[in-house]
Design a protein around this motif. Structure first.
Motif, PDB file in Angstrom:
ATOM      1  N   ALA A  51      44.546  35.558   8.327  1.00  0.00           N
ATOM      2  CA  ALA A  51      44.750  36.126   6.987  1.00  0.00           C
ATOM      3  C   ALA A  51      46.013  35.573   6.338  1.00  0.00           C
ATOM      4  O   ALA A  51      46.060  35.353   5.122  1.00  0.00           O
ATOM      5  CB  ALA A  51      44.829  37.649   7.079  1.00  0.00           C
ATOM      6  N   ALA A  52      47.055  35.323   7.142  1.00  0.00           N
ATOM      7  CA  ALA A  52      48.335  34.868   6.595  1.00  0.00           C
ATOM      8  C   ALA A  52      48.357  33.382   6.294  1.00  0.00           C
ATOM      9  O   ALA A  52      48.978  32.951   5.308  1.00  0.00           O
ATOM     10  CB  ALA A  52      49.462  35.205   7.588  1.00  0.00           C
ATOM     11  N   HIS A  53      47.669  32.574   7.124  1.00  0.00           N
ATOM     12  CA  HIS A  53      47.814  31.113   7.021  1.00  0.00           C
ATOM     13  C   HIS A  53      46.619  30.395   6.396  1.00  0.00           C
ATOM     14  O   HIS A  53      46.708  29.202   6.105  1.00  0.00           O
ATOM     15  CB  HIS A  53      48.099  30.538   8.410  1.00  0.00           C
ATOM     16  CG  HIS A  53      49.417  30.982   8.977  1.00  0.00           C
ATOM     17  ND1 HIS A  53      50.613  30.417   8.624  1.00  0.00           N
ATOM     18  CD2 HIS A  53      49.711  31.974   9.871  1.00  0.00           C
ATOM     19  CE1 HIS A  53      51.598  31.014   9.279  1.00  0.00           C
ATOM     20  NE2 HIS A  53      51.079  31.966  10.046  1.00  0.00           N
ATOM     21  N   HIS A  54      45.501  31.085   6.229  1.00  0.00           N
ATOM     22  CA  HIS A  54      44.315  30.487   5.594  1.00  0.00           C
ATOM     23  C   HIS A  54      43.951  29.124   6.179  1.00  0.00           C
ATOM     24  O   HIS A  54      43.905  28.106   5.468  1.00  0.00           O
ATOM     25  CB  HIS A  54      44.521  30.355   4.075  1.00  0.00           C
ATOM     26  CG  HIS A  54      44.676  31.668   3.385  1.00  0.00           C
ATOM     27  ND1 HIS A  54      44.943  31.775   2.032  1.00  0.00           N
ATOM     28  CD2 HIS A  54      44.595  32.941   3.842  1.00  0.00           C
ATOM     29  CE1 HIS A  54      45.019  33.051   1.704  1.00  0.00           C
ATOM     30  NE2 HIS A  54      44.811  33.782   2.786  1.00  0.00           N
ATOM     31  N   PRO A  55      43.665  29.066   7.479  1.00  0.00           N
ATOM     32  CA  PRO A  55      43.354  27.772   8.105  1.00  0.00           C
ATOM     33  C   PRO A  55      41.981  27.241   7.692  1.00  0.00           C
ATOM     34  O   PRO A  55      41.118  27.998   7.243  1.00  0.00           O
ATOM     35  CB  PRO A  55      43.357  28.122   9.598  1.00  0.00           C
ATOM     36  CG  PRO A  55      42.910  29.549   9.636  1.00  0.00           C
ATOM     37  CD  PRO A  55      43.551  30.187   8.437  1.00  0.00           C
ATOM     38  N   ASP A  56      41.804  25.949   7.881  1.00  0.00           N
ATOM     39  CA  ASP A  56      40.478  25.346   7.686  1.00  0.00           C
ATOM     40  C   ASP A  56      39.600  25.607   8.899  1.00  0.00           C
ATOM     41  O   ASP A  56      38.405  25.859   8.766  1.00  0.00           O
ATOM     42  CB  ASP A  56      40.622  23.829   7.491  1.00  0.00           C
ATOM     43  CG  ASP A  56      41.505  23.480   6.314  1.00  0.00           C
ATOM     44  OD1 ASP A  56      41.178  23.906   5.190  1.00  0.00           O
ATOM     45  OD2 ASP A  56      42.527  22.805   6.530  1.00  0.00           O
ATOM     46  N   VAL A  57      40.216  25.509  10.102  1.00  0.00           N
ATOM     47  CA  VAL A  57      39.466  25.666  11.352  1.00  0.00           C
ATOM     48  C   VAL A  57      40.245  26.585  12.292  1.00  0.00           C
ATOM     49  O   VAL A  57      41.471  26.462  12.424  1.00  0.00           O
ATOM     50  CB  VAL A  57      39.231  24.297  12.041  1.00  0.00           C
ATOM     51  CG1 VAL A  57      38.578  24.482  13.415  1.00  0.00           C
ATOM     52  CG2 VAL A  57      38.367  23.401  11.167  1.00  0.00           C
ATOM     53  N   VAL A  58      39.521  27.492  12.935  1.00  0.00           N
ATOM     54  CA  VAL A  58      40.096  28.353  13.965  1.00  0.00           C
ATOM     55  C   VAL A  58      39.523  27.921  15.315  1.00  0.00           C
ATOM     56  O   VAL A  58      38.309  27.947  15.508  1.00  0.00           O
ATOM     57  CB  VAL A  58      39.765  29.838  13.710  1.00  0.00           C
ATOM     58  CG1 VAL A  58      40.365  30.706  14.816  1.00  0.00           C
ATOM     59  CG2 VAL A  58      40.268  30.276  12.345  1.00  0.00           C
ATOM     60  N   LEU A  59      40.410  27.484  16.228  1.00  0.00           N
ATOM     61  CA  LEU A  59      40.007  27.183  17.605  1.00  0.00           C
ATOM     62  C   LEU A  59      40.000  28.513  18.337  1.00  0.00           C
ATOM     63  O   LEU A  59      41.057  29.108  18.569  1.00  0.00           O
ATOM     64  CB  LEU A  59      41.009  26.239  18.256  1.00  0.00           C
ATOM     65  CG  LEU A  59      40.800  24.745  18.096  1.00  0.00           C
ATOM     66  CD1 LEU A  59      41.869  23.990  18.876  1.00  0.00           C
ATOM     67  CD2 LEU A  59      39.419  24.325  18.546  1.00  0.00           C
ATOM     68  N   LEU A  60      38.831  28.984  18.721  1.00  0.00           N
ATOM     69  CA  LEU A  60      38.675  30.376  19.134  1.00  0.00           C
ATOM     70  C   LEU A  60      38.124  30.491  20.557  1.00  0.00           C
ATOM     71  O   LEU A  60      37.026  30.006  20.841  1.00  0.00           O
ATOM     72  CB  LEU A  60      37.713  31.066  18.156  1.00  0.00           C
ATOM     73  CG  LEU A  60      37.472  32.550  18.308  1.00  0.00           C
ATOM     74  CD1 LEU A  60      38.741  33.337  18.032  1.00  0.00           C
ATOM     75  CD2 LEU A  60      36.370  32.990  17.335  1.00  0.00           C
ATOM     76  N   ASP A  61      38.883  31.163  21.435  1.00  0.00           N
ATOM     77  CA  ASP A  61      38.357  31.458  22.761  1.00  0.00           C
ATOM     78  C   ASP A  61      37.304  32.553  22.642  1.00  0.00           C
ATOM     79  O   ASP A  61      37.405  33.441  21.792  1.00  0.00           O
ATOM     80  CB  ASP A  61      39.488  31.896  23.690  1.00  0.00           C
ATOM     81  CG  ASP A  61      39.067  31.933  25.153  1.00  0.00           C
ATOM     82  OD1 ASP A  61      38.015  31.346  25.482  1.00  0.00           O
ATOM     83  OD2 ASP A  61      39.779  32.538  25.960  1.00  0.00           O
ATOM     84  N   VAL A  62      36.290  32.506  23.487  1.00  0.00           N
ATOM     85  CA  VAL A  62      35.193  33.477  23.420  1.00  0.00           C
ATOM     86  C   VAL A  62      35.627  34.832  23.951  1.00  0.00           C
ATOM     87  O   VAL A  62      35.319  35.877  23.371  1.00  0.00           O
ATOM     88  CB  VAL A  62      33.975  32.956  24.220  1.00  0.00           C
ATOM     89  CG1 VAL A  62      32.877  34.004  24.265  1.00  0.00           C
ATOM     90  CG2 VAL A  62      33.457  31.667  23.591  1.00  0.00           C
TER      91      VAL A  62
END
Length: 218
Positions: A51-62
């Motif tokens: 919400a704070a950084h507005h990334p293009d991609v989130v590398l997300l652990d399951v």
């Protein structure tokens, strides 16, 4: 994208050592291509960072404390973010569940730095990214050849950590190797393994391997 055209990325994983490794690899091989704007260790931290950084991609652990990667996507803290799962698990139900949750891709933690940079770029461009094995799971699921509901019912008895231990043991990992892979003690591995066998009503790791193989979890 940042002002230089690099893909803005948030790294989400509950292991600090792993986050540092990913950051170092991306900074080394993705210089000028990837801009790491934040890290997070659980669902709430991830939602706040996105919400704070507005990334293009989130590398997300399951598997994350607080509800898992699917919960991060469900709360949708930034609607324009695209999600790339980066997980130790390559089990069918994790892959399928994560894609159904909204991820654009799924890669395992055996991926190399250059491959990960390429995967991030592709996901940022709204492409879908999978290894061939994982892509097969997704195709099978949507073709109806994997009964995801039946697999989920069995796995619901296990905690997220127990699932991770179960898969590695079923693949033939020694307790010491599991401990190293998951950043936990050998004693903790033994405790989880005992719990897995009890919950699944199995008596040995050989039975566990057969159980996991029958359900296409290996």
């Amino acid at each position: 994208m940042n002002e230089h055209g690099a893909v803005r990325v948030v790294i989400v994983d509950d292991h600090a050592m792993f986050r540092r490794g990913v950051r170092a690899e991306l900074e080394a091989t993705g210089a000028g291509v990837v801009d790491i704007c934040a890290e997070a260790a659980d669902v709430d931290e991830a939602v706040a960072a996105i919400a704070a950084h507005h990334p293009d991609v989130v590398l997300l652990d399951v598997h994350l404390p607080g509800g898992g990667g699917a919960e991060v996507m469900r709360r949708m803290p930034w609607p324009d973010a695209r999600y790339l799962a980066l997980s130790v698990s390559d089990a069918a139900e994790d892959v399928i569940g994560t894609i159904r949750g909204g991820a654009r891709g799924y890669v395992t933690k055996t991926i190399t730095g250059p491959e990960l940079v390429q995967a991030i770029q592709r996901v940022a461009e709204d492409d879908a990214v999978f290894s061939p094995r994982l892509a097969g799971f997704v195709l099978d699921a949507f073709a109806g050849t994997i009964d995801v509901a039946a697999v989920d019912e069995d796995l619901d008895r296990l905690t997220e950590r127990e699932r991770e231990v179960m898969r590695l043991i079923a693949r033939g990992y020694a307790y010491k190797e599991v401990a190293k892979e998951l950043f936990i003690s050998i004693k903790t591995v033994e405790t989880h393994m005992s719990s897995v066998l009890r919950k699944l009503q199995l008596s040995s790791r050989h039975e566990l391997t057969r159980w996991a193989s029958d359900r296409r979890l290996l």
